[in-house]
Design a protein around this motif. Structure first.
Motif, PDB file in Angstrom:
ATOM      1  N   ALA A   1       0.984  -1.160  -0.016  1.00  0.00           N
ATOM      2  CA  ALA A   1       0.033   0.029  -0.161  1.00  0.00           C
ATOM      3  C   ALA A   1       0.918   1.364  -0.098  1.00  0.00           C
ATOM      4  CB  ALA A   1      -1.069  -0.078   1.213  1.00  0.00           C
ATOM      5  N   ARG A   2       2.022   1.390   0.775  1.00  0.00           N
ATOM      6  CA  ARG A   2       2.921   2.352   0.830  1.00  0.00           C
ATOM      7  C   ARG A   2       3.532   2.389  -0.703  1.00  0.00           C
ATOM      8  NH1 ARG A   2       4.126   5.007   5.822  1.00  0.00           N
ATOM      9  NH2 ARG A   2       2.677   4.040   7.120  1.00  0.00           N
ATOM     10  N   VAL A   3       4.038   1.539  -1.099  1.00  0.00           N
ATOM     11  CA  VAL A   3       4.709   1.587  -2.451  1.00  0.00           C
ATOM     12  C   VAL A   3       3.662   2.148  -3.479  1.00  0.00           C
ATOM     13  CG1 VAL A   3       5.486   0.286  -4.427  1.00  0.00           C
ATOM     14  CG2 VAL A   3       6.241  -0.293  -1.918  1.00  0.00           C
ATOM     15  N   ASN A   4       2.343   1.836  -3.530  1.00  0.00           N
ATOM     16  CA  ASN A   4       1.325   2.207  -4.408  1.00  0.00           C
ATOM     17  C   ASN A   4       1.143   3.853  -4.278  1.00  0.00           C
ATOM     18  OD1 ASN A   4       0.923  -0.035  -6.068  1.00  0.00           O
ATOM     19  ND2 ASN A   4      -0.514  -1.027  -4.526  1.00  0.00           N
ATOM     20  N   ASN A   5       0.952   4.216  -3.011  1.00  0.00           N
ATOM     21  CA  ASN A   5       0.934   5.464  -2.767  1.00  0.00           C
ATOM     22  C   ASN A   5       1.980   6.420  -3.160  1.00  0.00           C
ATOM     23  OD1 ASN A   5      -1.640   5.030  -1.184  1.00  0.00           O
ATOM     24  ND2 ASN A   5      -0.647   5.051   0.807  1.00  0.00           N
ATOM     25  N   ILE A   6       3.278   5.911  -3.047  1.00  0.00           N
ATOM     26  CA  ILE A   6       4.307   6.825  -3.535  1.00  0.00           C
ATOM     27  C   ILE A   6       4.350   6.764  -4.837  1.00  0.00           C
ATOM     28  CG2 ILE A   6       6.794   6.517  -3.766  1.00  0.00           C
ATOM     29  CD1 ILE A   6       7.023   5.291  -1.008  1.00  0.00           C
ATOM     30  N   LEU A   7       3.931   5.660  -5.798  1.00  0.00           N
ATOM     31  CA  LEU A   7       3.885   5.546  -7.227  1.00  0.00           C
ATOM     32  C   LEU A   7       2.766   6.500  -7.706  1.00  0.00           C
ATOM     33  CD1 LEU A   7       4.655   1.816  -8.117  1.00  0.00           C
ATOM     34  CD2 LEU A   7       6.260   3.763  -8.141  1.00  0.00           C
ATOM     35  N   GLY A   8       1.716   6.739  -7.016  1.00  0.00           N
ATOM     36  CA  GLY A   8       0.552   7.517  -7.199  1.00  0.00           C
ATOM     37  C   GLY A   8       1.230   8.974  -6.971  1.00  0.00           C
ATOM     38  N   MET A   9       1.733   9.228  -6.038  1.00  0.00           N
ATOM     39  CA  MET A   9       2.305  10.701  -6.046  1.00  0.00           C
ATOM     40  C   MET A   9       3.096  11.027  -7.283  1.00  0.00           C
ATOM     41  SD  MET A   9       2.787  11.206  -1.900  1.00  0.00           S
ATOM     42  CE  MET A   9       3.979   9.853  -1.742  1.00  0.00           C
ATOM     43  N   LEU A  10       4.081  10.228  -7.331  1.00  0.00           N
ATOM     44  CA  LEU A  10       5.087  10.409  -8.480  1.00  0.00           C
ATOM     45  C   LEU A  10       4.583  10.388  -9.765  1.00  0.00           C
ATOM     46  CD1 LEU A  10       8.072   8.051  -7.503  1.00  0.00           C
ATOM     47  CD2 LEU A  10       7.921  10.455  -7.183  1.00  0.00           C
ATOM     48  N   SER A  11       3.336   9.633 -10.015  1.00  0.00           N
ATOM     49  CA  SER A  11       2.734   9.857 -11.247  1.00  0.00           C
ATOM     50  C   SER A  11       2.065  11.108 -11.583  1.00  0.00           C
ATOM     51  CB  SER A  11       1.789   8.530 -11.382  1.00  0.00           C
ATOM     52  OG  SER A  11       0.608   8.857 -10.748  1.00  0.00           O
ATOM     53  N   ASN A  12       1.817  11.936 -10.481  1.00  0.00           N
ATOM     54  CA  ASN A  12       1.090  13.137 -10.759  1.00  0.00           C
ATOM     55  C   ASN A  12       1.911  14.338 -10.506  1.00  0.00           C
ATOM     56  OD1 ASN A  12      -1.493  12.096 -10.963  1.00  0.00           O
ATOM     57  ND2 ASN A  12      -1.762  11.887  -8.480  1.00  0.00           N
ATOM     58  N   SER A  13       3.317  14.101 -10.437  1.00  0.00           N
ATOM     59  CA  SER A  13       4.304  15.023 -10.208  1.00  0.00           C
ATOM     60  C   SER A  13       4.777  15.479 -11.740  1.00  0.00           C
ATOM     61  CB  SER A  13       5.555  14.402  -9.358  1.00  0.00           C
ATOM     62  OG  SER A  13       4.980  14.334  -8.050  1.00  0.00           O
ATOM     63  N   PRO A  14       4.839  16.704 -11.838  1.00  0.00           N
ATOM     64  CA  PRO A  14       5.693  17.197 -13.064  1.00  0.00           C
ATOM     65  C   PRO A  14       7.147  16.752 -12.931  1.00  0.00           C
ATOM     66  CG  PRO A  14       5.094  19.126 -11.983  1.00  0.00           C
ATOM     67  CD  PRO A  14       4.477  17.756 -11.131  1.00  0.00           C
ATOM     68  N   LEU A  15       7.832  15.728 -13.575  1.00  0.00           N
ATOM     69  CA  LEU A  15       9.116  15.408 -13.513  1.00  0.00           C
ATOM     70  C   LEU A  15       9.781  15.852 -14.941  1.00  0.00           C
ATOM     71  CD1 LEU A  15       8.746  11.817 -12.057  1.00  0.00           C
ATOM     72  CD2 LEU A  15       9.230  13.855 -10.655  1.00  0.00           C
ATOM     73  N   THR A  16      11.161  16.451 -14.478  1.00  0.00           N
ATOM     74  CA  THR A  16      12.013  16.560 -15.663  1.00  0.00           C
ATOM     75  C   THR A  16      12.938  15.525 -15.845  1.00  0.00           C
ATOM     76  OG1 THR A  16      11.543  18.980 -15.222  1.00  0.00           O
ATOM     77  CG2 THR A  16      13.439  18.295 -16.640  1.00  0.00           C
ATOM     78  N   VAL A  17      13.006  15.159 -17.128  1.00  0.00           N
ATOM     79  CA  VAL A  17      14.052  13.943 -17.393  1.00  0.00           C
ATOM     80  C   VAL A  17      15.251  14.932 -17.976  1.00  0.00           C
ATOM     81  CG1 VAL A  17      14.748  12.013 -18.590  1.00  0.00           C
ATOM     82  CG2 VAL A  17      12.341  12.486 -17.524  1.00  0.00           C
ATOM     83  N   PHE A  18      16.508  14.681 -17.505  1.00  0.00           N
ATOM     84  CA  PHE A  18      17.784  15.190 -18.214  1.00  0.00           C
ATOM     85  C   PHE A  18      18.491  14.347 -18.816  1.00  0.00           C
ATOM     86  CE2 PHE A  18      16.629  18.157 -14.395  1.00  0.00           C
ATOM     87  CZ  PHE A  18      16.659  19.242 -15.250  1.00  0.00           C
ATOM     88  N   THR A  19      18.929  14.530 -20.078  1.00  0.00           N
ATOM     89  CA  THR A  19      19.813  13.635 -20.653  1.00  0.00           C
ATOM     90  C   THR A  19      21.329  14.206 -20.865  1.00  0.00           C
ATOM     91  OG1 THR A  19      18.067  12.972 -21.894  1.00  0.00           O
ATOM     92  CG2 THR A  19      19.948  12.389 -22.889  1.00  0.00           C
ATOM     93  N   MET A  20      22.307  13.423 -20.564  1.00  0.00           N
ATOM     94  CA  MET A  20      23.531  13.757 -20.501  1.00  0.00           C
ATOM     95  C   MET A  20      24.299  13.311 -21.701  1.00  0.00           C
ATOM     96  SD  MET A  20      26.778  13.354 -17.903  1.00  0.00           S
ATOM     97  CE  MET A  20      25.802  14.075 -16.464  1.00  0.00           C
ATOM     98  N   TYR A  21      24.985  13.984 -22.801  1.00  0.00           N
ATOM     99  CA  TYR A  21      25.707  13.752 -23.974  1.00  0.00           C
ATOM    100  C   TYR A  21      27.105  13.938 -23.680  1.00  0.00           C
ATOM    101  CZ  TYR A  21      21.208  13.216 -26.320  1.00  0.00           C
ATOM    102  OH  TYR A  21      19.839  12.910 -26.541  1.00  0.00           O
ATOM    103  N   HIS A  22      27.917  13.194 -24.009  1.00  0.00           N
ATOM    104  CA  HIS A  22      29.409  13.537 -23.994  1.00  0.00           C
ATOM    105  C   HIS A  22      29.755  14.014 -25.304  1.00  0.00           C
ATOM    106  CE1 HIS A  22      29.855  11.730 -20.084  1.00  0.00           C
ATOM    107  NE2 HIS A  22      28.975  10.905 -20.467  1.00  0.00           N
TER     108      HIS A  22
END
Length: 79
Positions: A34-55
């Motif tokens: 239940a805790r894991v599902n709650n955390i995943l639910g909160m993360l799914s509603n968060s605006p997350l930025t994905v950074f990519t690193m290029y060499h």
């Protein structure tokens, strides 16, 4: 589910909820899930930025202070 069960068990051991080596009871696993599902639910509603690193590599020029990266820059990144 086995991997998740292992993760929940390890988390319970880390916080001292269960002794190391003891399997959590069914109720404890349900609470952990239940805790894991709650955390995943909160993360799914968060605006997350994905950074990519290029060499990018190139040759530097003596007495040149500024360089740019990109299609029209000093160093051309991946396409």
């Amino acid at each position: 589910m086995a991997i998740l069960t292992d993760m929940i068990t390890a988390a319970f051991e880390d916080i001292g909820e269960i002794p190391v080596g003891r399997a959590p009871a069914t109720l404890e696993l349900a609470q952990g899930l239940a805790r894991v599902n709650n955390i995943l639910g909160m993360l799914s509603n968060s605006p997350l930025t994905v950074f990519t690193m290029y060499h990018v590599s190139g040759v530097t020029i003596a007495a040149t202070r500024d360089y740019t990266v990109g299609p029209s820059g000093t160093f051309v990144g991946p396409t």
